[in-house]
Write a protein that holds these residues in place. Sequence first.
Motif, PDB file in Angstrom:
ATOM      1  N   LEU A 209       0.804  -1.228   0.000  1.00 12.82           N
ATOM      2  CA  LEU A 209       0.000   0.000   0.000  1.00 12.82           C
ATOM      3  C   LEU A 209       0.839   1.281   0.000  1.00 12.82           C
ATOM      4  CD1 LEU A 209      -3.069  -1.062   2.133  1.00 12.82           C
ATOM      5  CD2 LEU A 209      -2.844  -0.833  -0.335  1.00 12.82           C
TER       6      LEU A 209
ATOM      7  N   HIS B  82      -6.487  -1.605  -4.680  1.00 15.54           N
ATOM      8  CA  HIS B  82      -7.676  -2.273  -4.157  1.00 15.54           C
ATOM      9  C   HIS B  82      -7.308  -3.697  -3.759  1.00 15.54           C
ATOM     10  CE1 HIS B  82      -7.889  -3.970  -8.147  1.00 15.54           C
ATOM     11  NE2 HIS B  82      -7.953  -2.757  -8.656  1.00 15.54           N
TER      12      HIS B  82
ATOM     13  N   ILE C  45      -7.259  -5.917   6.432  1.00 11.34           N
ATOM     14  CA  ILE C  45      -7.501  -4.533   5.993  1.00 11.34           C
ATOM     15  C   ILE C  45      -8.338  -3.782   7.037  1.00 11.34           C
ATOM     16  CG2 ILE C  45      -8.804  -3.146   4.322  1.00 11.34           C
ATOM     17  CD1 ILE C  45      -7.771  -4.952   2.118  1.00 11.34           C
TER      18      ILE C  45
ATOM     19  N   ILE D 221      -7.164  -0.526   9.186  1.00 14.21           N
ATOM     20  CA  ILE D 221      -7.893   0.752   9.126  1.00 14.21           C
ATOM     21  C   ILE D 221      -8.237   1.212  10.543  1.00 14.21           C
ATOM     22  CG2 ILE D 221     -10.074   1.847   8.450  1.00 14.21           C
ATOM     23  CD1 ILE D 221      -9.962   0.235   5.859  1.00 14.21           C
TER      24      ILE D 221
ATOM     25  N   ILE E  20      -3.511   2.169   7.751  1.00 16.21           N
ATOM     26  CA  ILE E  20      -3.855   2.402   6.341  1.00 16.21           C
ATOM     27  C   ILE E  20      -5.194   3.142   6.329  1.00 16.21           C
ATOM     28  CG2 ILE E  20      -2.702   0.289   5.521  1.00 16.21           C
ATOM     29  CD1 ILE E  20      -5.507  -0.947   5.131  1.00 16.21           C
ATOM     30  N   LYS E  21      -5.528   3.732   5.173  1.00 20.84           N
ATOM     31  CA  LYS E  21      -6.837   4.384   5.068  1.00 20.84           C
ATOM     32  C   LYS E  21      -7.490   4.026   3.733  1.00 20.84           C
ATOM     33  CE  LYS E  21      -5.227   8.811   3.221  1.00 20.84           C
ATOM     34  NZ  LYS E  21      -3.798   8.984   3.275  1.00 20.84           N
ATOM     35  N   ALA E  22      -8.830   4.045   3.742  1.00 21.18           N
ATOM     36  CA  ALA E  22      -9.561   3.806   2.501  1.00 21.18           C
ATOM     37  C   ALA E  22      -9.646   5.139   1.771  1.00 21.18           C
ATOM     38  CB  ALA E  22     -10.952   3.276   2.798  1.00 21.18           C
TER      39      ALA E  22
ATOM     40  N   LYS F  57     -12.975  -0.341  -3.749  1.00 21.45           N
ATOM     41  CA  LYS F  57     -12.348   0.550  -2.775  1.00 21.45           C
ATOM     42  C   LYS F  57     -10.837   0.434  -2.877  1.00 21.45           C
ATOM     43  CE  LYS F  57     -15.307   0.616   1.080  1.00 21.45           C
ATOM     44  NZ  LYS F  57     -15.573  -0.097   2.304  1.00 21.45           N
TER      45      LYS F  57
ATOM     46  N   TYR G 280      -7.027   1.488  -1.079  1.00 29.64           N
ATOM     47  CA  TYR G 280      -6.441   1.775   0.228  1.00 29.64           C
ATOM     48  C   TYR G 280      -5.024   2.289   0.045  1.00 29.64           C
ATOM     49  CZ  TYR G 280     -10.202  -1.509   1.193  1.00 29.64           C
ATOM     50  OH  TYR G 280     -11.416  -2.143   1.221  1.00 29.64           O
TER      51      TYR G 280
END
Lengths: 184, 108
Positions: free
Chosen positions: B21, B26, B53, B57, B62-64, B74, B76
């Motif tokens: 990431l 995705h 995931i 989050i 990590i972030k979406a 989606k 990330y």
Amino acid sequence: MKYRTFKFFVDFEKEEKWLNQMAAKGYNFIDFSLPGRYLFETGNPGEYIYRIELLKHLPNSPESKDYIEFLEDTGGELVSSHFRWAWFRRKSADGPFHLFTDYSSQIKHYQRIIWFIGIVGIINLVIGFYNLCYGLLLTGPDYGFFFNAYLAPISFLIAFFCLKVTTSYYFNLKKLQKESQIHE
Amino acid sequence: MPESTERGALTEAVYYILLALHSPMHGYGIMQYVKELSNDRVNLGPGTLYGAINTLIEKGWIKALSTPENSRKKEYEITLKGRETLLLEIERLEELLAHGNKIARRDA
């Protein structure tokens, strides 16, 4: 062409194995309904790999919908669902297909299943005893009516299989937990 | 115990997801990237990846990313906190490797 058959499984791993054997012969599973009706569609042998999961939530809950969407975005497909059980498949051309690939997620899945089948087993045990007592004692020989008592063995049989499978899963779980202490 | 678990080893899956990431991806992209990077050794199952995931989050590692309307998938991306965690883990792995080389391989 469609093919329909009835089969009764308590052990989801045996069921998974059977569905994959059917798929290897060109019978692709497409639908399940109680009490054990499996519907297949003929296709190319070995086209799909099937996996069964006991979801955390009911399939139409927002949590499960999000998960199923995620899984479908990675090439998987929800084939059928019943209560919290879900049948997934993916084309075998996409490589090996396993839902859970580390100990911690495998352990969590086993724990969910042990609770689920264990509770079904205990409920059947209770119903079995109730019917046995009711049939033998309350309606009694004086009435010449043992109907409830005749039902009891069915519940006992279901309870027996559920608790047998729960026990074997429990040992698998212990094995996984032991493994997870020394490596991933 | 939260202090000590924060500093514990990362699982292989988490380590590789954080590496993947560094550019937005995705779910399917992460699977493919990790598979290639590890020469087919690490295959992330969708159930395992989805769980990881969501945990990452929650931890803020990590972030979406907000998805464009035409795309359903989606994406990330790693956060600053995720990068810091990963760098600490690399330090830890270097320590393990150095000791392994020194003792088990008897390097000078």
